[in-house]
Structure formats: C-alpha cells, structure tokens
Write a protein that holds these residues in place. Structure first.
Motif, PDB file in Angstrom:
ATOM      1  N   ILE A 135      81.108  62.466 -32.179  1.00 24.13           N
ATOM      2  CA  ILE A 135      81.141  63.801 -31.975  1.00 24.13           C
ATOM      3  C   ILE A 135      81.916  64.384 -33.457  1.00 24.13           C
ATOM      4  O   ILE A 135      81.855  65.340 -34.061  1.00 24.13           O
ATOM      5  N   ALA A 136      83.176  63.268 -33.826  1.00 23.81           N
ATOM      6  CA  ALA A 136      83.889  63.895 -34.937  1.00 23.81           C
ATOM      7  C   ALA A 136      83.051  64.304 -36.183  1.00 23.81           C
ATOM      8  O   ALA A 136      83.477  65.186 -36.422  1.00 23.81           O
ATOM      9  N   PRO A 137      82.389  63.391 -36.698  1.00 23.81           N
ATOM     10  CA  PRO A 137      81.822  63.853 -37.934  1.00 23.81           C
ATOM     11  C   PRO A 137      81.033  65.114 -38.085  1.00 23.81           C
ATOM     12  O   PRO A 137      80.984  65.874 -38.871  1.00 23.81           O
ATOM     13  N   LEU A 138      80.077  65.241 -36.816  1.00 20.01           N
ATOM     14  CA  LEU A 138      79.514  66.516 -36.446  1.00 20.01           C
ATOM     15  C   LEU A 138      80.699  67.859 -36.726  1.00 20.01           C
ATOM     16  O   LEU A 138      80.186  69.083 -37.150  1.00 20.01           O
ATOM     17  N   LEU A 139      81.667  67.622 -36.057  1.00 19.24           N
ATOM     18  CA  LEU A 139      82.534  68.730 -36.329  1.00 19.24           C
ATOM     19  C   LEU A 139      83.202  68.972 -37.410  1.00 19.24           C
ATOM     20  O   LEU A 139      83.525  70.231 -38.195  1.00 19.24           O
ATOM     21  N   MET A 140      83.478  67.812 -38.362  1.00 20.99           N
ATOM     22  CA  MET A 140      83.823  68.053 -39.527  1.00 20.99           C
ATOM     23  C   MET A 140      83.067  68.688 -40.467  1.00 20.99           C
ATOM     24  O   MET A 140      83.090  69.500 -41.409  1.00 20.99           O
ATOM     25  N   ILE A 141      81.673  68.447 -40.201  1.00 21.15           N
ATOM     26  CA  ILE A 141      80.543  69.145 -41.008  1.00 21.15           C
ATOM     27  C   ILE A 141      80.825  70.741 -40.458  1.00 21.15           C
ATOM     28  O   ILE A 141      80.373  71.426 -41.562  1.00 21.15           O
ATOM     29  N   TRP A 142      80.705  70.795 -39.395  1.00 17.85           N
ATOM     30  CA  TRP A 142      80.502  72.214 -39.039  1.00 17.85           C
ATOM     31  C   TRP A 142      81.829  73.116 -39.265  1.00 17.85           C
ATOM     32  O   TRP A 142      81.786  74.237 -39.580  1.00 17.85           O
ATOM     33  N   PHE A 143      82.885  72.608 -38.918  1.00 16.96           N
ATOM     34  CA  PHE A 143      84.061  73.519 -39.315  1.00 16.96           C
ATOM     35  C   PHE A 143      85.179  72.993 -40.382  1.00 16.96           C
ATOM     36  O   PHE A 143      86.144  73.476 -40.642  1.00 16.96           O
ATOM     37  N   GLY A 144      84.593  72.134 -41.145  1.00 11.19           N
ATOM     38  CA  GLY A 144      85.555  71.493 -42.264  1.00 11.19           C
ATOM     39  C   GLY A 144      86.450  70.439 -42.106  1.00 11.19           C
ATOM     40  O   GLY A 144      86.497  69.794 -41.042  1.00 11.19           O
ATOM     41  N   PHE A 145      87.649  70.282 -42.981  1.00 12.20           N
ATOM     42  CA  PHE A 145      88.336  69.170 -42.940  1.00 12.20           C
ATOM     43  C   PHE A 145      89.925  69.766 -42.533  1.00 12.20           C
ATOM     44  O   PHE A 145      90.675  68.846 -42.788  1.00 12.20           O
ATOM     45  N   GLY A 146      89.860  70.944 -41.861  1.00  9.47           N
ATOM     46  CA  GLY A 146      91.258  71.521 -41.585  1.00  9.47           C
ATOM     47  C   GLY A 146      91.688  71.124 -40.198  1.00  9.47           C
ATOM     48  O   GLY A 146      90.978  70.049 -39.755  1.00  9.47           O
ATOM     49  N   ALA A 147      92.746  71.717 -39.663  1.00  7.68           N
ATOM     50  CA  ALA A 147      93.202  71.386 -38.408  1.00  7.68           C
ATOM     51  C   ALA A 147      92.276  71.757 -37.312  1.00  7.68           C
ATOM     52  O   ALA A 147      92.109  70.961 -36.079  1.00  7.68           O
ATOM     53  N   LEU A 148      91.209  72.551 -37.206  1.00  9.90           N
ATOM     54  CA  LEU A 148      90.359  73.092 -36.262  1.00  9.90           C
ATOM     55  C   LEU A 148      89.594  71.970 -35.692  1.00  9.90           C
ATOM     56  O   LEU A 148      89.693  71.846 -34.280  1.00  9.90           O
ATOM     57  N   PRO A 149      88.910  71.167 -36.314  1.00  9.90           N
ATOM     58  CA  PRO A 149      87.954  69.964 -35.804  1.00  9.90           C
ATOM     59  C   PRO A 149      88.715  69.081 -35.023  1.00  9.90           C
ATOM     60  O   PRO A 149      88.451  68.572 -34.012  1.00  9.90           O
ATOM     61  N   LYS A 150      90.051  68.980 -35.585  1.00  5.55           N
ATOM     62  CA  LYS A 150      90.916  67.792 -34.865  1.00  5.55           C
ATOM     63  C   LYS A 150      91.566  68.259 -33.409  1.00  5.55           C
ATOM     64  O   LYS A 150      91.683  67.680 -32.345  1.00  5.55           O
ATOM     65  N   VAL A 151      91.834  69.790 -33.455  1.00  7.95           N
ATOM     66  CA  VAL A 151      91.936  70.339 -32.129  1.00  7.95           C
ATOM     67  C   VAL A 151      90.993  70.489 -31.138  1.00  7.95           C
ATOM     68  O   VAL A 151      91.242  70.360 -30.112  1.00  7.95           O
ATOM     69  N   LEU A 152      89.853  70.677 -31.756  1.00 11.21           N
ATOM     70  CA  LEU A 152      88.739  70.547 -30.816  1.00 11.21           C
ATOM     71  C   LEU A 152      88.502  69.182 -30.447  1.00 11.21           C
ATOM     72  O   LEU A 152      88.010  69.097 -29.134  1.00 11.21           O
ATOM     73  N   ILE A 153      88.421  68.244 -31.117  1.00  6.81           N
ATOM     74  CA  ILE A 153      88.403  66.725 -30.727  1.00  6.81           C
ATOM     75  C   ILE A 153      89.249  66.566 -29.477  1.00  6.81           C
ATOM     76  O   ILE A 153      88.953  66.070 -28.513  1.00  6.81           O
ATOM     77  N   ALA A 154      90.741  66.957 -29.843  1.00  5.89           N
ATOM     78  CA  ALA A 154      91.697  66.725 -28.793  1.00  5.89           C
ATOM     79  C   ALA A 154      91.411  67.617 -27.679  1.00  5.89           C
ATOM     80  O   ALA A 154      91.605  67.114 -26.470  1.00  5.89           O
ATOM     81  N   ALA A 155      90.744  68.568 -27.602  1.00  3.68           N
ATOM     82  CA  ALA A 155      90.326  69.417 -26.399  1.00  3.68           C
ATOM     83  C   ALA A 155      89.281  68.966 -25.710  1.00  3.68           C
ATOM     84  O   ALA A 155      89.231  68.923 -24.352  1.00  3.68           O
TER      85      ALA A 155
END
Length: 283
Positions: A135-155
C-alpha cells in the motif's frame, strides 16, 4: 476533643502510633518502584549480556556493535538524531489519532447495526490483511513524499485493532443493566454515554496500548517507501552504508519511543479507569 480521644485510648489500652500509618505518598512511590524495577533490571541485564557476548566472542562491529559503542554514537550525535526522531514521532502520533478516531466512529456505527457491520467489516479485514509494503508506494504516488502518506500508513495499521475492540466493547454490556435503562425510557444516546461507553473503556485502552506502538512501525514503513527524514529513513540509509552504530542507535530510539508512548497510554488508563475493578485490584 483530641485529648479526650487520646485519654480514652490510653484507658482502654489502645495506643496510637502515627508512624504506623504509611503515608499515601510513600505507598504510591513504593508501587511505582515495584512496577518499574523488574523491566529496568531486565533491560540492564539484557544490555550487559549483549556487551559481554560481543567482547568475549569478539564479534565484528559490522555484524553486531557493542551497546557501549551504540550509546556513544547516540549521545555523541544527539543533535543529529533528535530531528529524525521528532519527524517519526509526529507521524506516528498523527496516524494513531487519525486511525483511532475513524475506528471509534466505525465501531459506534457497527455496534448499533449488524447489517452495517456485515457490510463494512469485510472491507476493514481486507485492508488489514493487505501488506502495508504494497500500500505504501501507492500512497507515495497519490500524496507525495511528505508527512501525509506516513500518517495515513500509521492510521491504517492502527485502524483495525481499534475497530474490533471498540465493537466488542460497545456491545459487551450487561443485559440486566441494559434492560433497566430501557425500562426507564433512556434514549440511545443516554444508553451509549452511561452504559456502553464506560463499559468499553477497558477494551479501548487495551487496543490503544497495542496500536500506539504499531503506529510507530507504520510510520517507519512509510519512511522506508520514500522519505528524506525520520528514523526509518535513517535506518535504511545507514544499513546501505554499513554504518551499524547508526542503525542500532536509530533502532534504540524507536524502541524507546514505543515504550514511552505505551506507558503514556497506560498512565492515562490508570487515571481514567481508577474506578474500574481491573485497576482497584492492583492496589
């Protein structure tokens, strides 16, 4: 009045010794020491055995560095590690809070409707069994490389355990108490606030202790997928460069972070559930 009571005690042969009544402060200190001493001794023993094995066997520092060299690396370059630790910390806390809020909302809805539970719970199970590394690479593509995808993965990591425990907690009410409140014509909101919510708190805090450490893991996995900051990124870069002292110093900080967050949740639990039998039985 005090003199009369003391004289009466003397006449009856009963004496009062103020020193025989332990202070509440001393009792709390003793309980705190008794609860913290075993894990402290275990940690110290673990690091001493680790240090002794490294020195006796003569392991290469590239294979397994000694704890003394790891601590020297960490405290010698603390200003370098702290910004990375702070990045991982707020990603983990942000993911924990977001995942918990969504899970509690879903738990409240599903606890009141079996139909919604049967419809939506399989989707939550699907998200839970899907590897985060996928899932993580998809979130990086959708939301960039900032804090948001890391927060979403932790969520995402936090969401499912909290959801399951919240559903169980909200439904685990005593049937007699429930029927009694219904007989008083209590509304669903009153039943929830006065019966379901207090009854669910042990379940929710049990899940929170697990989820808060899982959120740290989720933030690290997100940083592995693409980041320039954070302890997860530092572990990956250091391992690629064979800088094992940096790797273990970062891992040590992550472990401390998880321990501190778990103990903070435990402290809040003790305050909130001081009325509950699970806490009163511990003295």
């Amino acid at each position: 009045m005090m003199d009369i009571k003391l004289n009466a005690n003397r006449e009856s042969g009963i004496t009062f010794d103020p020193s025989s009544v332990p202070s509440k402060k001393f009792a709390k200190t003793r309980r705190a020491l008794s609860s913290s001493a075993p894990p402290t001794v275990a940690f110290i023993g673990f690091f001493l055995v680790w240090e002794a094995l490294v020195r006796l066997i003569g392991l290469n520092a590239l294979t397994l560095p000694a704890p003394s060299s790891v601590l020297s690396e960490l405290f010698g370059h603390l200003s370098f590690y702290l910004p990375h630790a702070w990045t991982t910390l707020y990603e983990a806390i942000g993911g924990f809070l977001l995942g918990s809020v969504l899970a509690l909302t879903g738990g409240i809805i599903m606890a009141h409707s079996r139909l919604i539970e049967r419809s939506l719970l399989p989707l939550a199970v699907l998200a839970n069994v899907t590897p985060i590394s996928a899932i993580a690479p998809l979130l990086m593509i959708w939301f960039g490389f900032g804090a948001l995808p890391k927060v979403l993965i932790a969520a995402i990591v936090t969401f499912f355990p909290m959801l399951v425990n919240s559903i169980t907690g909200f439904r685990s009410v005593d049937a007699n108490n429930y029927e009694y409140m219904k007989s008083l014509h209590a509304s669903k909101m009153e039943i929830f606030l006065k019966l379901r919510l207090p009854n669910s708190l042990p379940y929710l805090f049990s899940a929170a202790r697990t989820c808060v450490s899982l959120s740290v893991m989720g933030a690290v996995v997100g940083e592995w997928s693409g980041s320039t900051e954070g302890l997860g990124n530092l572990v990956m870069l250091s391992s690629n460069n064979m800088q094992m002292n940096q790797v273990f110093a970062s891992i040590l900080l992550l472990a401390l972070m998880g321990i501190i967050l778990t103990n903070l949740v435990r402290l809040v639990e003790r305050r909130v559930l001081s009325w509950h039998s699970s806490e009163q039985s511990k003295g």
